[in-house]
Design a protein around this motif. Structure first.
Motif, PDB file in Angstrom:
ATOM      1  N   TYR A   1       1.230  -1.180   0.219  1.00 10.86           N
ATOM      2  CA  TYR A   1       0.090   0.243  -0.185  1.00 10.86           C
ATOM      3  C   TYR A   1       1.044   1.456  -0.115  1.00 10.86           C
ATOM      4  N   VAL A   2       0.719   2.135  -0.829  1.00 11.05           N
ATOM      5  CA  VAL A   2       1.551   3.134  -0.739  1.00 11.05           C
ATOM      6  C   VAL A   2       1.093   4.958  -0.648  1.00 11.05           C
ATOM      7  N   ASP A   3       1.514   5.243  -0.067  1.00  4.79           N
ATOM      8  CA  ASP A   3       0.536   6.702  -0.028  1.00  4.79           C
ATOM      9  C   ASP A   3       1.848   7.860  -1.264  1.00  4.79           C
ATOM     10  N   ASP A   4       1.860   8.900  -0.237  1.00  6.17           N
ATOM     11  CA  ASP A   4       2.750   9.655  -0.754  1.00  6.17           C
ATOM     12  C   ASP A   4       4.188   8.939  -1.094  1.00  6.17           C
ATOM     13  N   SER A   5       4.637   7.994   0.338  1.00  9.33           N
ATOM     14  CA  SER A   5       6.357   7.652   0.047  1.00  9.33           C
ATOM     15  C   SER A   5       5.682   6.235   0.655  1.00  9.33           C
ATOM     16  N   THR A   6       6.966   5.162   0.134  1.00  4.52           N
ATOM     17  CA  THR A   6       6.851   3.693   1.136  1.00  4.52           C
ATOM     18  C   THR A   6       7.989   3.533   1.128  1.00  4.52           C
ATOM     19  N   THR A   7       8.807   2.528   1.497  1.00  2.00           N
ATOM     20  CA  THR A   7       9.311   1.665   1.964  1.00  2.00           C
ATOM     21  C   THR A   7       9.436   0.633   1.628  1.00  2.00           C
ATOM     22  N   THR A   8      10.049  -0.397   0.721  1.00  2.69           N
ATOM     23  CA  THR A   8       9.615  -2.094   1.061  1.00  2.69           C
ATOM     24  C   THR A   8      10.212  -2.918   2.258  1.00  2.69           C
ATOM     25  N   GLY A   9      10.122  -3.990   1.709  1.00  4.56           N
ATOM     26  CA  GLY A   9      10.656  -4.361   2.424  1.00  4.56           C
ATOM     27  C   GLY A   9      11.908  -5.210   2.082  1.00  4.56           C
ATOM     28  N   VAL A  10      13.268  -5.246   2.471  1.00  5.24           N
ATOM     29  CA  VAL A  10      13.940  -5.894   2.255  1.00  5.24           C
ATOM     30  C   VAL A  10      13.601  -7.619   1.495  1.00  5.24           C
TER      31      VAL A  10
ATOM     32  N   SER B   1      -4.346   6.656  -1.162  1.00  3.44           N
ATOM     33  CA  SER B   1      -3.421   5.580  -0.721  1.00  3.44           C
ATOM     34  C   SER B   1      -3.916   4.389  -2.185  1.00  3.44           C
ATOM     35  N   ASP B   2      -3.189   3.984  -1.935  1.00  7.07           N
ATOM     36  CA  ASP B   2      -3.287   2.352  -3.590  1.00  7.07           C
ATOM     37  C   ASP B   2      -1.959   1.224  -3.286  1.00  7.07           C
TER      38      ASP B   2
END
Length: 124
Positions: free
Chosen positions: A34-43, A115-116
């Motif tokens: 889920y992405v708002d304006d900024s997201t960090t994915t998992g490693v 959010s999407d």
């Protein structure tokens, strides 16, 4: 005679062209975020070389930056920021920062706070 010449040519080319030119990237998995304006994915762990991320479900244009997660410097950038749109893939080459597997993640930003849900298919 043409068959012999063709066979010799093909064998000679196989010796001249590096094996990496024939190597295909292998699918490493799919992650959903889920992405708002900024997201960090998992490693994720990769062998290095070329890393490719393919995107689906994007309602906006995203900026994505590949990052390395390590103990010494946990937020090393790899390559430049790429633009991702729905249905396209972005790649980073020469992803070899240390011996062994690379621990990598993405920083994702967009120009909307709505959010999407997106999916990222990873290749290495």
């Amino acid at each position: 005679m043409k068959k012999i010449v063709t066979t010799i040519f093909v064998l000679a080319m196989a010796l001249v062209i590096p094996n990496s030119a024939f190597a295909a990237l292998e699918k490493q998995g799919v992650d959903g975020w889920y992405v708002d304006d900024s997201t960090t994915t998992g490693v994720r762990s990769f062998e290095g070389g070329t890393v490719k991320a393919c995107f689906s479900g994007l309602a906006y244009t995203y900026k994505v930056q590949l990052m390395e997660n390590d103990d010494v410097n946990p937020d090393d950038t790899i390559g430049g920021t790429k633009t991702a749109t729905n249905g396209n893939c972005v790649s980073w080459t020469d992803v070899d920062t240390e011996a062994g597997n690379e621990e990598l993640y993405l920083k994702i930003t967009k120009d909307s706070t709505k959010s999407d849900y997106i999916e990222i298919t990873w290749y290495d």
